[in-house]
Design a protein around this motif. Structure first.
Motif, mmCIF file in Angstrom:
data_model
loop_
_atom_site.group_PDB
_atom_site.id
_atom_site.type_symbol
_atom_site.label_atom_id
_atom_site.label_comp_id
_atom_site.label_asym_id
_atom_site.label_seq_id
_atom_site.Cartn_x
_atom_site.Cartn_y
_atom_site.Cartn_z
ATOM 1 N N LEU A 97 0.828 -1.199 0.000
ATOM 2 C CA LEU A 97 0.000 0.000 0.000
ATOM 3 C C LEU A 97 0.863 1.250 0.000
ATOM 4 O O LEU A 97 1.918 1.298 0.631
ATOM 5 N N ASN A 98 0.382 2.255 -0.689
ATOM 6 C CA ASN A 98 1.048 3.546 -0.684
ATOM 7 C C ASN A 98 0.491 4.339 0.497
ATOM 8 O O ASN A 98 -0.592 4.903 0.417
ATOM 9 N N TYR A 99 1.222 4.368 1.576
ATOM 10 C CA TYR A 99 0.747 5.023 2.783
ATOM 11 C C TYR A 99 0.766 6.542 2.665
ATOM 12 O O TYR A 99 0.124 7.220 3.458
ATOM 13 N N ASP A 100 1.478 7.066 1.684
ATOM 14 C CA ASP A 100 1.464 8.519 1.479
ATOM 15 C C ASP A 100 0.069 9.006 1.101
ATOM 16 O O ASP A 100 -0.340 10.092 1.500
ATOM 17 N N TYR A 101 -0.645 8.203 0.325
ATOM 18 C CA TYR A 101 -2.028 8.540 -0.036
ATOM 19 C C TYR A 101 -2.884 8.673 1.214
ATOM 20 O O TYR A 101 -3.639 9.631 1.383
ATOM 21 N N PHE A 102 -2.756 7.710 2.116
ATOM 22 C CA PHE A 102 -3.549 7.727 3.342
ATOM 23 C C PHE A 102 -3.113 8.858 4.270
ATOM 24 O O PHE A 102 -3.946 9.523 4.874
ATOM 25 N N LYS A 103 -1.803 9.077 4.373
ATOM 26 C CA LYS A 103 -1.313 10.151 5.232
ATOM 27 C C LYS A 103 -1.845 11.505 4.771
ATOM 28 O O LYS A 103 -2.283 12.319 5.585
ATOM 29 N N THR A 104 -1.816 11.741 3.481
ATOM 30 C CA THR A 104 -2.321 13.003 2.938
ATOM 31 C C THR A 104 -3.800 13.183 3.251
ATOM 32 O O THR A 104 -4.230 14.252 3.692
ATOM 33 N N ASN A 105 -4.568 12.142 3.030
ATOM 34 C CA ASN A 105 -6.006 12.222 3.313
ATOM 35 C C ASN A 105 -6.293 12.323 4.799
ATOM 36 O O ASN A 105 -7.239 13.007 5.200
ATOM 37 N N PHE A 106 -5.492 11.675 5.623
ATOM 38 C CA PHE A 106 -5.673 11.797 7.061
ATOM 39 C C PHE A 106 -5.409 13.223 7.525
ATOM 40 O O PHE A 106 -6.115 13.743 8.389
ATOM 41 N N ILE A 107 -4.410 13.867 6.958
ATOM 42 C CA ILE A 107 -4.121 15.260 7.308
ATOM 43 C C ILE A 107 -5.273 16.170 6.883
ATOM 44 O O ILE A 107 -5.686 17.063 7.625
ATOM 45 N N ILE A 108 -5.819 15.938 5.695
ATOM 46 C CA ILE A 108 -6.959 16.731 5.219
ATOM 47 C C ILE A 108 -8.153 16.558 6.159
ATOM 48 O O ILE A 108 -8.795 17.534 6.570
#
Length: 133
Positions: A97-108
């Motif tokens: 999984l690309n956790y950067d995608y999730f991290k970005t959305n979690f920050i939003i």
């Protein structure tokens, strides 16, 4: 009628929000500090919504846009959950999984929830001040 509908839609969406969080807990913990802060902010979001229901203030039921924002944030998190579970590559053993995608959305989501919390507190104190005046 519309005010009451959006209020109950908010309550249902908060319940769905909790379910969505439970579905992505593994991803949240794998995101490190961002995931833990996301979980903390989501806990505050749930608590502030419980507070609005228990306070029984009419103003929380009357502001349609306030209630729709809670629904929108749940819808946004639902899109993330659906993407996680319907992506065909998740079932592959060689795909990570690309956790950067999730991290970005979690920050939003964190930023929006912080604004919801601040707005809730502002409404609470504004209504309280208005009643004492």
């Amino acid at each position: 009628m519309l005010k009451r509908l959006t209020y109950y839609l908010k309550i249902v969406s908060v319940i769905l929000f909790v379910v969505f969080i439970c579905l992505i807990l593994e991803v949240v913990f794998n995101c490190g500090v961002v995931g833990i802060s996301f979980l903390f902010i989501c806990t505050l979001f749930i608590l502030i919504n419980i507070f609005t229901v228990l306070s029984r203030k009419r103003i929380y039921k009357e502001i349609i846009s306030y209630n729709l924002i809670s629904f929108a944030i749940t819808f946004y998190l639902g899109i993330i959950v659906i993407r996680l579970y319907t992506d065909y590559r998740v079932n592959s053993l060689i795909y990570t999984l690309n956790y950067d995608y999730f991290k970005t959305n979690f920050i939003i989501i964190d930023l929006v929830i912080i604004e919801i919390i601040l707005n809730t507190l502002f409404i609470y104190f504004w209504d309280r001040k208005k009643k004492t005046s």
